[in-house]
Write an enzyme that holds these catalytic residues in place. Structure first.
Site, mmCIF file in Angstrom:
data_model
loop_
_atom_site.group_PDB
_atom_site.id
_atom_site.type_symbol
_atom_site.label_atom_id
_atom_site.label_comp_id
_atom_site.label_asym_id
_atom_site.label_seq_id
_atom_site.Cartn_x
_atom_site.Cartn_y
_atom_site.Cartn_z
ATOM 1 N N PRO A 131 -14.066 -7.190 -31.279
ATOM 2 C CA PRO A 131 -12.774 -6.864 -31.878
ATOM 3 C C PRO A 131 -12.080 -8.025 -32.591
ATOM 4 O O PRO A 131 -10.871 -7.960 -32.835
ATOM 5 C CB PRO A 131 -11.949 -6.462 -30.667
ATOM 6 C CG PRO A 131 -12.394 -7.435 -29.610
ATOM 7 C CD PRO A 131 -13.882 -7.602 -29.853
ATOM 8 N N ASP A 132 -12.796 -9.102 -32.905
ATOM 9 C CA ASP A 132 -12.139 -10.319 -33.390
ATOM 10 C C ASP A 132 -11.204 -10.064 -34.574
ATOM 11 O O ASP A 132 -10.057 -10.532 -34.585
ATOM 12 C CB ASP A 132 -13.189 -11.354 -33.784
ATOM 13 C CG ASP A 132 -14.053 -11.773 -32.619
ATOM 14 O OD1 ASP A 132 -13.885 -12.900 -32.145
ATOM 15 O OD2 ASP A 132 -14.897 -10.977 -32.177
ATOM 16 N N HIS A 133 -11.710 -9.378 -35.599
ATOM 17 C CA HIS A 133 -10.914 -9.194 -36.807
ATOM 18 C C HIS A 133 -9.710 -8.294 -36.544
ATOM 19 O O HIS A 133 -8.604 -8.543 -37.043
ATOM 20 C CB HIS A 133 -11.785 -8.616 -37.918
ATOM 21 C CG HIS A 133 -12.917 -9.521 -38.308
ATOM 22 N ND1 HIS A 133 -12.765 -10.541 -39.198
ATOM 23 C CD2 HIS A 133 -14.207 -9.565 -37.897
ATOM 24 C CE1 HIS A 133 -13.918 -11.181 -39.338
ATOM 25 N NE2 HIS A 133 -14.808 -10.609 -38.560
#
Length: 806
Positions: free
Chosen positions: A573-575
Site C-alpha cells: 500500500p505504499d503509494h
C-alpha cells in the site's frame, strides 16, 4: 447519523471546512476521509436515497458499502431536477468550501449546475468531479467499475501467476486508492483557494488516479524491484516474482519473508542451519540469491516445514529477519496488535446487527481519526441544515500564506524528508511537485535502500520517479553535532517527515516534544508498517509483510488454492498510504498557519489496507469464515472477471452490474443459450456462472481486447481491455488528456516518462520536472539558505564528518 457509544474523540484539523458530497457508488471515501479529519461533510441525496444505499452486500437492509463509506457524514435530500430544490441546493452551495460529485460528465451542466454556476454563488468553491475517465477524452463516455479500471490501468496484468489467467485484487482496492488521491487534489485546490480567493474545478479521472495511486508502473518501486531491469519488455506480462517476497508453507499455515539487506540474509542462513552450499559471501547480495533461487527455496522450505508460524515469527524477530505469518481476515481482526491500537470499532449497522468497522487511517496528536458516528439516515439533516440554513462562516485567516505563487500552492513550505524506500520517497515527492522546498536528509553510513543501483549506473529510474523536484542534504544524525544541526533546521521547517522504525527519532533526541519546543507550529509526520504503538510496533515491516498481516495476501489468490498468491508483483500500500498521510499533513499545516499550533501525525501502512478493505472486514465480522478468495467471480452477479481474447495472454475485463447490463450484454452476444429465463436475474446468473462464463469466453476469444471493449462499451456494458504497463504510454485517452510528462535526469541517457500532477486543475500549474538529487548534492546550498551558515562553517562540518557534500 448516530454517535458511537463510549469515548470517541474527534480530530479537528478540518473543523472549519464544509464539504458537500454528491458522490454515489464511487468516490464516497473521499468525503469520508475529509470527515475523519474533522470536516463537516453533508451527503446530498435524491429523495429516494443514494443508489449506494442499495449496493450489495446488504445485511438486514443495510448496505455494507454505504455503512463503511459514509460514516461521519450527515444527509440531506434534494431533487436537483426540481426548481425549488435546486434553489435550496444553491443556497447550501453558498455555505460550502468543497463540493465533490461523481455524476457522468455533463449531467450537472444539463441541470444548470456546472462549476461556473456553482462558483457564481461561492467564488472560492472547489468543485471536485470524480468520474470514470474524466470530463473529456476518447473514453469520457465509457462506463467503468473497479474491475475494468484495474484492467485499463495495467494493475490486472500484474496480478496473477505465470501461465494462468490474471485475477483482480480483492474488494474495490484499486479505486479506493484512487479516491484518496482525489482527496489530496481537493485539499490542494482548497489551500490554493484560501490563499487566492479563487475556487477550482478539479477533473479527477479514476483511471488516472488509479495509475498514480495504486502501483504506478512508471513510479518508485521497492528495494528488491529497484535493482531489476527497467526496459519496457521487462515490465510486460506476469513474471514469476515469487522470489522477491516469498510465501512458504510451515506446520500450521504459511509465512512470508523479505531478504533485502546482507544482515537479513545472514539471519536466514542461521535459521535454516547454515547449509554449506550457501556459505559463500556472494549470497549477501540480492542478485546472487535471486540467481540461485531454484536451489535456495527448497532448502528454506524444508527447514520451515515442521515449524509453527509462531516459532518462525519469533525466530525471525531474534535474527532480525523481516518475517510474518500469513493471516486470514478473521485472524487479522483478532490479533492483539490491532485491538491495542483501536484499529477496529464495533458499530451497529442495522437494528440489533453489530459488526467491526476499520476505524480510520491514522492518528493525529494521539487521537484516532476514526469513526465517530454511523452512516446517516436518509435526510436526517434536512431540518437542521436546510430549513435553518446559516450563512457561510469564513474560517480563521492564515497568519502566513502557504505560497505567494498561485500556480504552486505549497511553494512557501519547507520540508525535511527523512523518508526511505517507497513510502518515504512518495510522500514528500507529492509536496515537492506542488512547489514545496523538500530537502532529503540522508547519509552514506545508512543509505536509503532506493540508492542501490545495478552495475554501471549512478541512479535508477525508480529513484528518479520517487525523488524528482527534491534537494539532498548529506547529514549524519549519529555523529556528534548531527542531531543538533537537524534540530536547527527543524526550527525553520514547516514539516518533518520520517518512516524509521518506531522510536528511532526519540533515540536520536529528535522526538516530537524536542523538535516542537523550538518550533511550536511544526507538523511532525511519521509512518511505519504497523504503527508506533502496539505489540507489533517493533516488527520490521515491508509492504509484502503488511499485506500478509492484514489478510490481503490470503484474499488475493486463486480460489481453492493453498498457494497461488497473486500480490507479489505489487508494491501496495505504499503509494496509497503516502496519499493518506499527505492529506492529513496538509490539513495540519493549514491549521498551524491559522493557529500557530503544529501536530503529530502517526500512520501505519497496515491501517490503510484495513480501511480500503473495510467492506470485507465488516462482512467477515458479521459472518465469520465467509470471506474467501473470489478470483474472477462476484458473489452478486455474473459475468465478472477477465475473459480470454484472441492472441497470446490477451484479456478483457467485463462486469455485469444488474439486469440492465445483462440485457445489453445478451443483445451483443446473441445466442440461444443466454436467452434462458433462469439467467434473467442476478441470482440465476450466479447459480449458473460456469455457463455464463463459457458463453462470454466463446465470444471474447474470437476478438481482440480492444474490439471487445469498444463493442461492449457502445452497448453500455462496463468492459476494459487489459493493458500492460508499456501500453499505457500510448493509450489514446491518457495521451489526449496529457497524463504523461517527460523528465530528464543528467545521470541517465534516456528521457523518462513520468506521471503528471495528481489531477487536472484550472488554477494549479502542472508540476515542474526537476531531476532527483545525488546524495549530498545540495548540502552547502541548503545550509546557506536555511541557516545562513558561511562556507567556513560548512567546511568545518564536512571535515568533522557531520555533513557530506559533493
Amino acid at each position: 447519523m448516530a454517535p458511537l457509544q463510549g469515548d470517541h474523540p474527534a480530530v479537528t484539523l478540518l473543523a472549519d471546512v464544509r464539504v458537500l458530497d454528491l458522490t454515489d457508488g464511487k468516490g464516497e471515501m473521499c468525503g469520508r476521509y475529509l470527515a475523519d479529519l474533522g470536516a463537516e461533510v453533508i451527503l446530498v441525496e435524491p429523495p429516494t436515497g443514494a443508489s449506494s444505499r442499495r449496493l450489495e452486500p446488504i445485511v438486514e437492509g443495510a448496505s455494507l458499502y454505504f455503512a463503511t463509506h459514509n460514516a461521519n457524514k450527515r444527509s440531506v435530500t434534494l431533487d436537483l431536477a426540481a426548481p425549488d430544490d435546486r434553489r435550496r441546493f444553491l443556497d447550501l452551495v453558498a455555505t460550502a468550501d468543497i463540493l465533490i460529485e461523481s455524476f457522468a460528465p455533463g449531467h450537472l451542466t444539463s441541470l444548470g449546475l456546472d462549476a461556473a454556476a456553482l462558483q457564481s454563488r461561492r467564488p472560492a468553491l472547489v468543485v471536485v468531479s470524480i468520474t470514470d475517465f474524466g470530463q473529456d477524452g476518447p473514453y469520457s463516455g465509457y462506463i467503468a467499475t473497479n474491475l475494468t479500471i484495474s484492467a485499463l490501468s495495467a494493475v490486472l496484468d500484474r496480478s496473477g501467476n505465470p501461465g494462468r489467467e490474471p485475477i483482480p485484487a480483492p474488494g474495490r482496492l484499486v479505486t479506493e486508492a484512487a479516491v484518496i488521491q482525489a482527496a489530496w487534489a481537493a485539499l490542494l485546490a482548497y489551500a490554493n483557494a484560501v490563499a487566492t480567493g479563487v475556487g477550482d474545478h478539479v477533473d479527477a479521472s479514476l483511471l488516472e488516479l488509479s495509475i498514480s495511486a495504486f502501483d504506478p508502473g512508471f513510479g518508485v518501486a521497492g528495494s528488491a524491484r529497484s535493482t531489476l531491469p527497467a526496459d519496457g519488455e521487462a515490465l510486460r506480462g506476469r513474471p514469476d516474482s515469487s522470489h522477491l517476497y516469498p510465501i512458504v508453507a510451515c506446520a500450521d499455515g504459511s509465512v512470508r519473508f523479505c531478504l533485502l539487506a546482507p544482515r537479513q540474509w545472514r539471519g536466514m542462513f542461521a535459521l535454516i542451519g547454515e547449509p554449506a552450499e550457501f556459505a559463500d559471501p556472494k549470497y549477501d547480495t540480492i542478485l546472487n540469491r535471486f540467481a540461485e533461487w531454484d536451489r535456495l527455496l527448497p532448502v528454506i522450505a524444508a527447514a520451515f516445514r515442521d515449524k509453527t508460524k509462531a516459532d518462525l515469527v519469533a525466530a525471525g524477530k531474534a535474527l532480525r529477519i523481516p518475517l510474518t505469518d500469513v493471516l486470514t481476515l478473521g485472524e487479522s481482526m483478532a490479533v492483539d496488535h490491532f485491538a491495542a491500537r483501536g484499529a477496529f470499532v464495533d458499530v451497529e449497522i442495522a437494528p440489533g446487527v453489530k459488526g467491526k468497522l476499520a476505524n480510520g487511517f491514522l492518528l493525529v496528536d494521539g487521537v484516532r481519526a476514526g469513526i465517530r458516528s454511523t452512516a446517516p439516515a436518509l435526510g436526517e439533516g434536512n431540518a437542521s441544515l436546510l430549513d435553518r440554513l446559516e450563512p457561510y462562516r469564513a474560517p480563521q485567516a492564515l497568519a502566513e500564506p502557504l505560497s505567494s505563487d498561485p500556480g504552486r500552492p505549497l511553494a512557501g513550505l519547507k520540508i525535511l524528508d527523512l523518508g526511505v524506500i517507497v513510502m518515504g520517497a512518495e510522500l514528500p515527492r507529492l509536496f515537492a511537485d506542488m512547489g514545496a522546498d523538500v530537502v532529503k536528509v540522508e547519509n552514506a553510513a545508512f543509505p536509503d535502500g532506493m540508492r542501490q543501483v545495478p552495475p554501471g549506473e549512478v541512479i535508477t529510474q525508480s529513484f528518479v520517479w520517487g525523488h524528482r523536484n527534491k534537494r539532498s542534504l548529506g547529514l549524519d544524525l549519529r555523529r556528534p553535532g548531527g542531531a543538533a544541526l537537524f534540530a536547527r533546521l527543524a526550527a525553520e521547517a514547516d514539516v518533518v517527515m520520517s518512516n524509521f522504525k518506531p522510536g528511532t527519532m526519540q533515540a536520536l533526541g529528535l522526538g516530537d516534544d524536542a523538535l516542537r519546543s523550538a518550533n511550536p507550529r511544526l507538523v511532525i509526520a511519521e509512518s511505519s508498517a504497523l504503527g508506533a504503538s502496539g505489540p507489533w510496533s517493533d516488527r520490521m515491516g515491508y509492504g509484502p509483510l503488511i499485506r500478509a498481516s492484514t489478510a490481503l495476501s490470503a484474499q488475493w489468490r486463486y480460489p481453492g488454492s493453498d498457494s497461488g498468491y497473486c500480490d507479489t508483483n505489487t508494491v501496495y500500500p505504499d503509494h496509497a498510504a503516502a496519499r493518506v498521510e499527505a492529506v492529513a499533513i496538509l490539513a495540519a499545516v493549514l491549521r498551524a498557519r491559522r493557529t500557530g499550533v503544529g501536530a503529530s501525525i502517526s500512520a501505519a501502512q497496515a491501517e490503510t489496507i484495513l480501511s480500503q478493505l473495510s467492506e470485507l472486514y465488516l462482512e467477515e465480522s458479521l459472518a465469520p469464515g465467509s470471506m474467501q478468495p473470489m478470483g474472477n467471480a462476484s458473489a452478486f452477479d455474473a459475468p465478472f472477471g477477465a475473459y480470454p481474447c484472441a492472441g497470446d495472454d490477451e484479456w478483457c475485463a467485463i462486469e455485469v452490474r444488474g439486469d440492465g447490463d445483462w440485457k445489453a450484454l445478451t443483445s451483443v452476444l446473441g445466442g440461444t443459450e443466454l436467452a434462458d429465463d433462469r439467467l434473467a436475474t442476478a441470482a440465476g446468473r450466479v447459480a449458473r456462472r460456469a455457463e455464463v462464463d463459457a458463453a462470454v469466453s466463446a465470444w471474447t476469444s474470437r476478438r481482440s481486447p480492444l474490439e471487445c471493449m469498444e463493442v461492449l462499451q457502445a452497448a453500455g456494458v462496463p468492459a476494459g481491455a487489459m493493458a500492460r504497463v508499456p501500453d499505457l504510454l500510448d493509450d489514446p485517452h491518457l495521451v489526449a488528456r496529457g497524463f504523461w510528462r517527460t523528465i530528464h535526469q543528467p545521470q541517465r541517457p534516456e528521457a523518462m516518462p513520468t506521471e503528471n500532477g495528481p489531477a487536472r486543475f484550472r488554477t494549479i500549474a502542472e508540476p515542474a520536472m526537476g531531476p532527483a538529487p545525488l546524495q549530498g548534492e545540495h548540502s552547502r546550498q541548503v545550509l546557506r539558505e536555511w541557516l545562513a551558515l558561511t562556507e567556513a562553517e560548512v567546511d568545518r562540518l564536512v571535515d568533522d564528518g557531520v555533513v557530506e557534500s559533493l
